[in-house]
Design a protein around this motif. Structure first.
Motif, mmCIF file in Angstrom:
data_model
loop_
_atom_site.group_PDB
_atom_site.id
_atom_site.type_symbol
_atom_site.label_atom_id
_atom_site.label_comp_id
_atom_site.label_asym_id
_atom_site.label_seq_id
_atom_site.Cartn_x
_atom_site.Cartn_y
_atom_site.Cartn_z
ATOM 1 N N LEU A 96 26.908 31.748 30.082
ATOM 2 C CA LEU A 96 28.152 32.028 31.649
ATOM 3 C C LEU A 96 29.368 31.945 31.763
ATOM 4 C CD1 LEU A 96 25.637 29.423 33.322
ATOM 5 C CD2 LEU A 96 25.583 31.457 33.802
ATOM 6 N N MET A 97 29.976 31.127 31.246
ATOM 7 C CA MET A 97 31.756 31.434 30.884
ATOM 8 C C MET A 97 31.945 32.551 30.102
ATOM 9 S SD MET A 97 32.274 27.443 29.400
ATOM 10 C CE MET A 97 33.463 25.971 29.555
ATOM 11 N N VAL A 98 31.204 33.191 29.325
ATOM 12 C CA VAL A 98 31.923 34.371 28.901
ATOM 13 C C VAL A 98 31.509 35.566 30.375
ATOM 14 C CG1 VAL A 98 31.064 36.490 27.301
ATOM 15 C CG2 VAL A 98 31.495 34.377 26.571
ATOM 16 N N VAL A 99 29.948 35.633 30.690
ATOM 17 C CA VAL A 99 30.105 36.636 32.161
ATOM 18 C C VAL A 99 31.149 36.533 32.655
ATOM 19 C CG1 VAL A 99 28.235 37.342 33.521
ATOM 20 C CG2 VAL A 99 27.479 36.910 31.418
ATOM 21 N N ASN A 100 31.798 35.455 33.549
ATOM 22 C CA ASN A 100 32.600 34.828 34.143
ATOM 23 C C ASN A 100 33.856 35.445 34.022
ATOM 24 O OD1 ASN A 100 31.807 33.419 37.209
ATOM 25 N ND2 ASN A 100 31.065 31.942 35.027
ATOM 26 N N MET A 101 34.328 35.527 32.741
ATOM 27 C CA MET A 101 35.029 36.420 31.862
ATOM 28 C C MET A 101 35.083 37.595 32.459
ATOM 29 S SD MET A 101 37.102 34.017 28.838
ATOM 30 C CE MET A 101 35.237 34.391 27.951
ATOM 31 N N GLU A 102 34.126 38.058 32.095
ATOM 32 C CA GLU A 102 33.909 39.678 32.172
ATOM 33 C C GLU A 102 34.200 40.068 33.514
ATOM 34 O OE1 GLU A 102 30.177 40.494 30.993
ATOM 35 O OE2 GLU A 102 30.606 40.132 28.724
ATOM 36 N N VAL A 103 33.591 39.268 34.411
ATOM 37 C CA VAL A 103 34.248 39.212 36.270
ATOM 38 C C VAL A 103 35.528 39.407 36.341
ATOM 39 C CG1 VAL A 103 33.509 38.795 38.200
ATOM 40 C CG2 VAL A 103 31.313 38.858 36.763
ATOM 41 N N GLY A 104 36.350 38.076 35.613
ATOM 42 C CA GLY A 104 37.131 38.334 35.909
ATOM 43 C C GLY A 104 38.344 39.347 36.122
ATOM 44 N N MET A 105 38.088 39.812 34.573
ATOM 45 C CA MET A 105 37.986 40.620 34.780
ATOM 46 C C MET A 105 38.690 42.342 35.094
ATOM 47 S SD MET A 105 40.492 39.318 31.828
ATOM 48 C CE MET A 105 41.040 39.976 30.413
ATOM 49 N N CYS A 106 37.734 42.697 35.659
ATOM 50 C CA CYS A 106 37.502 44.241 35.791
ATOM 51 C C CYS A 106 37.525 43.766 37.758
ATOM 52 C CB CYS A 106 36.242 44.133 36.188
ATOM 53 S SG CYS A 106 35.407 44.460 34.666
ATOM 54 N N HIS A 107 38.467 42.948 38.419
ATOM 55 C CA HIS A 107 38.790 42.619 39.932
ATOM 56 C C HIS A 107 40.013 42.336 40.230
ATOM 57 C CE1 HIS A 107 38.834 39.111 40.733
ATOM 58 N NE2 HIS A 107 37.153 38.657 40.273
ATOM 59 N N PRO A 108 40.692 43.149 41.287
ATOM 60 C CA PRO A 108 42.166 42.191 41.033
ATOM 61 C C PRO A 108 41.859 40.266 42.079
ATOM 62 C CG PRO A 108 41.759 44.186 42.838
ATOM 63 C CD PRO A 108 40.814 43.458 41.790
ATOM 64 N N PRO A 109 43.271 39.579 41.747
ATOM 65 C CA PRO A 109 44.286 40.336 41.297
ATOM 66 C C PRO A 109 45.300 40.495 40.365
ATOM 67 C CG PRO A 109 44.221 38.252 41.944
ATOM 68 C CD PRO A 109 43.514 38.864 42.039
ATOM 69 N N VAL A 110 44.403 40.117 39.183
ATOM 70 C CA VAL A 110 44.752 39.208 37.894
ATOM 71 C C VAL A 110 43.835 40.638 36.212
ATOM 72 C CG1 VAL A 110 45.755 38.335 35.298
ATOM 73 C CG2 VAL A 110 45.413 37.253 38.202
ATOM 74 N N LEU A 122 42.883 42.506 34.215
ATOM 75 C CA LEU A 122 43.166 43.107 33.346
ATOM 76 C C LEU A 122 42.580 44.410 32.644
ATOM 77 C CD1 LEU A 122 45.708 43.354 31.165
ATOM 78 C CD2 LEU A 122 44.154 42.022 30.079
ATOM 79 N N ASN A 123 41.851 44.680 32.412
ATOM 80 C CA ASN A 123 40.959 45.492 32.399
ATOM 81 C C ASN A 123 41.465 46.741 33.784
ATOM 82 O OD1 ASN A 123 40.044 44.700 30.306
ATOM 83 N ND2 ASN A 123 37.821 44.431 31.566
ATOM 84 N N LEU A 124 41.366 46.562 34.935
ATOM 85 C CA LEU A 124 41.742 47.207 35.418
ATOM 86 C C LEU A 124 43.195 48.053 35.908
ATOM 87 C CD1 LEU A 124 41.099 45.970 39.802
ATOM 88 C CD2 LEU A 124 39.920 47.794 37.967
ATOM 89 N N TYR A 125 44.326 46.747 35.083
ATOM 90 C CA TYR A 125 46.119 48.204 34.677
ATOM 91 C C TYR A 125 45.615 48.765 33.388
ATOM 92 C CZ TYR A 125 46.539 44.777 37.933
ATOM 93 O OH TYR A 125 46.972 43.735 39.492
ATOM 94 N N VAL A 126 45.017 48.521 32.593
ATOM 95 C CA VAL A 126 44.793 49.383 31.459
ATOM 96 C C VAL A 126 44.146 50.136 31.272
ATOM 97 C CG1 VAL A 126 43.521 49.382 29.018
ATOM 98 C CG2 VAL A 126 44.625 47.091 29.606
#
Length: 135
Positions: free
Chosen positions: A67-81, A83-87
């Motif tokens: 659950l923690m890993v999947v939550n981090m995946e979701v968080g890395m793919c939307h604004p404001p932070v 990171l995957n979007l900026y890359v």
């Protein structure tokens, strides 16, 4: 000390640490700047707090980790932070807004997967049980 990689587009300049892919700063072309030092051990620092609570609530430790890993995946793919979007913005030479719109189908898929894994723990525990890693 990790190397800092700069990713620039026509609208943003992002500095990313090569160690742990943590974002160091974000600057817009008009001069506004946000700087921070990411915490690569964010979840490791929170796990000792969340783990006993989750176990008392009947959540399997492997399930909690997934659950923690999947939550981090979701968080890395939307604004404001996200990171995957900026890359991806720097690589594709697209603005963050355009890229955010393009990412919606995948983000919705990940959110659906997160909901499924959250409420159907057997999805995350099936393979470890099949391989004999769990009782």
């Amino acid at each position: 000390m990790p190397d800092i990689v700069r990713i620039e587009s026509d609208q943003l300049a992002v500095e990313v640490s090569s160690l742990g892919a943590e974002m160091q700063s974000l600057r817009t072309r008009d001069g506004r700047s946000w700087g921070w030092h990411g915490d690569p051990a964010f979840w490791a620092g929170r796990s000792p707090i969340l783990f006993p609570i989750a176990v008392k609530l009947g959540v399997h430790p492997v399930h909690l980790g997934i659950l923690m890993v999947v939550n981090m995946e979701v968080g890395m793919c939307h604004p404001p932070v996200g990171l995957n979007l900026y890359v991806a913005s720097g690589i594709a030479k697209l603005g963050i807004t355009e890229l955010t719109i393009a990412v919606w189908p995948w983000l919705l898929t990940m959110l659906g997967f997160l909901v499924a894994v959250t409420f159907i723990p057997e999805l995350s525990l099936w393979l470890p049980r099949t391989l004999g890693m769990l009782n």
